[in-house]
Motif scaffolding. Structure first.
Motif, PDB file in Angstrom:
ATOM      1  N   PHE A 293       0.836  -1.200   0.000  1.00  0.00           N
ATOM      2  CA  PHE A 293       0.000   0.000   0.000  1.00  0.00           C
ATOM      3  C   PHE A 293       0.867   1.245   0.000  1.00  0.00           C
ATOM      4  O   PHE A 293       0.601   2.205  -0.741  1.00  0.00           O
ATOM      5  N   VAL A 294       1.918   1.233   0.806  1.00  0.00           N
ATOM      6  CA  VAL A 294       2.839   2.381   0.852  1.00  0.00           C
ATOM      7  C   VAL A 294       3.536   2.552  -0.501  1.00  0.00           C
ATOM      8  O   VAL A 294       3.691   3.670  -1.002  1.00  0.00           O
ATOM      9  N   ARG A 295       3.942   1.429  -1.117  1.00  0.00           N
ATOM     10  CA  ARG A 295       4.593   1.503  -2.434  1.00  0.00           C
ATOM     11  C   ARG A 295       3.645   2.059  -3.479  1.00  0.00           C
ATOM     12  O   ARG A 295       4.061   2.799  -4.382  1.00  0.00           O
ATOM     13  N   MET A 296       2.380   1.699  -3.366  1.00  0.00           N
ATOM     14  CA  MET A 296       1.375   2.208  -4.301  1.00  0.00           C
ATOM     15  C   MET A 296       1.294   3.736  -4.220  1.00  0.00           C
ATOM     16  O   MET A 296       1.277   4.422  -5.249  1.00  0.00           O
ATOM     17  N   VAL A 297       1.248   4.265  -3.006  1.00  0.00           N
ATOM     18  CA  VAL A 297       1.165   5.720  -2.808  1.00  0.00           C
ATOM     19  C   VAL A 297       2.446   6.391  -3.288  1.00  0.00           C
ATOM     20  O   VAL A 297       2.410   7.442  -3.954  1.00  0.00           O
ATOM     21  N   GLU A 298       3.592   5.767  -2.980  1.00  0.00           N
ATOM     22  CA  GLU A 298       4.872   6.337  -3.399  1.00  0.00           C
ATOM     23  C   GLU A 298       5.031   6.340  -4.914  1.00  0.00           C
ATOM     24  O   GLU A 298       5.740   7.184  -5.473  1.00  0.00           O
ATOM     25  N   ALA A 299       4.378   5.381  -5.599  1.00  0.00           N
ATOM     26  CA  ALA A 299       4.460   5.316  -7.057  1.00  0.00           C
ATOM     27  C   ALA A 299       3.574   6.366  -7.728  1.00  0.00           C
ATOM     28  O   ALA A 299       3.570   6.476  -8.963  1.00  0.00           O
ATOM     29  N   GLY A 300       2.826   7.119  -6.931  1.00  0.00           N
ATOM     30  CA  GLY A 300       2.015   8.195  -7.488  1.00  0.00           C
ATOM     31  C   GLY A 300       0.569   7.826  -7.744  1.00  0.00           C
ATOM     32  O   GLY A 300      -0.169   8.616  -8.342  1.00  0.00           O
ATOM     33  N   PHE A 301       0.134   6.655  -7.280  1.00  0.00           N
ATOM     34  CA  PHE A 301      -1.259   6.241  -7.450  1.00  0.00           C
ATOM     35  C   PHE A 301      -2.068   6.655  -6.225  1.00  0.00           C
ATOM     36  O   PHE A 301      -1.647   6.425  -5.084  1.00  0.00           O
ATOM     37  N   GLN A 302      -3.230   7.243  -6.470  1.00  0.00           N
ATOM     38  CA  GLN A 302      -4.092   7.687  -5.374  1.00  0.00           C
ATOM     39  C   GLN A 302      -5.065   6.570  -5.012  1.00  0.00           C
ATOM     40  O   GLN A 302      -5.820   6.096  -5.871  1.00  0.00           O
TER      41      GLN A 302
END
Length: 428
Positions: A293-302
């Motif tokens: 989940f953290v990687r998802m946010v860091e990758a720029g996905f909301q």
């Protein structure tokens, strides 16, 4: 008559009379039905001419429309008599009229007659449209007449018509829908051997049908060939393959597949990330779930509503109240409105631990006067199922429109139901 007489002569006299009577009765019924169809066809033609539906200017389009109308009414014999009557009056049907009659036969199960019309079209100067071929394949597919589809592809190929690549694609789709993987495979090989390129839609459909009707190994082989063609797997293909892995509970392979497709792809939104999160939530790998989940946010996905509800369902089942409340605060920060699934996560978690009196602490942070709605991705329920509150609420919503309910009423009704169930249990 000679054949019928020689056949009847070999029978006993009583049996002979029965056969002759049956033959006369069958012939009489057929003749009577044919006369009825012919009379009705004449009546229809007369009415259309009177109304201006069939005249010299729009005779072709009007006749085709009439045949399509009779097809929808399951009256192919009347359509046949209609065309015969118009031919007697000097009308020569064009491609649209013949195509309409062919589809009329095919959609009503008269396959030999449909094939006869197809032969007439192919052997004439008419060139059938791609839409007509598509509708014909659909009718053949519903009847399970896949040999007829293969025969049409061969005929179009022998004439080397310009729309042959589209016919190949339509045939692949028809065979795939019917689960005829071998025919689909052979058609694709034939298409490639003729030098035609496989487009993205055909390739995605090819992989999708293998994911539905084939084994995981066959699906993965099809996907490998698809990748080597330098095409991108689109949303429908991703969903189909993911569902195949989910159905077999192969969540590790699902994760590998999603990473291979590419988690950084923005053209499919959050679909890939949500599926990856649900693959960890399925086995309650909470640390991996949080890390991705953290990687998802860091990758720029909301994160969207489905993203939060995947985590909320996992937190609820594991009774992680603190994480559940933090997730709700995060949703508020992102301005994402909870749905029925989100409310159910809190209700189920508190009631499962017999903390119903503390439920108001969480519910006061949500708007209980909203109308209930489910906006979560359905694939999530294939993995994690539905909570008891969501299942009960959906049953209540079937009897009344959602606008007549709100979350406050649903929760109050559900709590009353749980209280009565506990009382019945203790009475025993």
């Amino acid at each position: 008559m000679e054949i019928r007489s020689s056949f009847a002569a070999t029978l006993a006299p009583s049996r002979r009379r029965t056969v002759e009577t049956t033959c006369r009765f069958t012939f009489f019924c057929y003749q009577r039905d044919s006369e009825k169809s012919r009379a009705l066809a004449r009546k229809i033609i007369g009415k259309c001419k009177q109304d201006g539906g069939i005249d010299d200017k729009n005779r072709d389009s009007g006749c085709a429309a009439l045949v399509r109308s009779l097809s929808r009414k399951r009256m192919p014999h009347v359509a046949h008599e209609l065309l015969l009557e118009l031919r007697i009056q000097g009308f020569q049907p064009n491609s649209s009229t013949l195509s309409a009659l062919m589809l009329c036969y095919a959609e009503n199960g008269l396959l030999p007659q449909a094939e006869a019309i197809w032969e007439e079209i192919v052997n004439s100067s008419f060139v059938p449209s791609t839409q007509i071929v598509s509708e014909l394949f659909d009718a053949y597919g519903k009847m399970g007449h896949f040999d007829g589809v293969a025969r049409i592809v061969d005929q179009v190929g022998s004439r080397d018509l310009k729309f042959l690549p589209q016919v190949y694609s339509l045939a692949i789709s028809c065979f795939g829908k019917g689960g005829q993987l071998e025919l689909m495979e052979n058609t694709l090989k034939d298409m490639v051997s003729r030098g035609y390129m496989v487009d993205s839609a055909t390739g995605n459909a090819f992989v999708g049908y293998y994911s539905i009707f084939g084994s995981l190994t066959e699906m993965e082989n099809a996907y490998g060939r698809f990748k080597r063609s330098c095409l991108l797997l689109e949303e429908e293909g991703i969903r189909a393959m993911s569902f195949a892995y989910i159905k077999e509970r192969k969540f590790y392979k699902l994760g590998e597949f999603l990473r291979d497709v590419g988690l950084g792809r923005g053209n499919v939104g959050n679909l890939l990330w949500n599926l990856l999160l649900v693959s960890y939530a399925a086995n309650f790998k909470m640390k991996s779930l949080q890390r991705e989940f953290v990687r998802m946010v860091e990758a720029g996905f909301q994160p969207d509503l489905t993203t939060f509800n995947i985590r909320a369902l996992a937190f609820s089942r594991m009774s992680l109240f603190w994480d559940l409340h933090l997730s709700l605060e995060h949703m508020k920060h992102e301005r994402i409105t909870p749905d029925l699934v989100t409310y159910g996560c809190f209700v189920d978690a508190y009631l499962d631990k017999r903390l119903g009196r503390n439920l108001s602490f969480a519910l006061n942070k949500m708007n209980l006067d909203d109308s209930p709605v489910v906006l979560t991705e359905p694939l999530v329920f294939e993995v994690l199922g539905k909570g008891d509150f969501q299942t009960s609420s959906e049953a209540f919503l079937e009897f009344k429109r959602p606008s007549e309910w709100n979350y406050r009423k649903l929760i109050a009704l559900y709590l009353k139901k749980q209280y009565r169930r506990d009382q019945i249990f203790w009475n025993y």
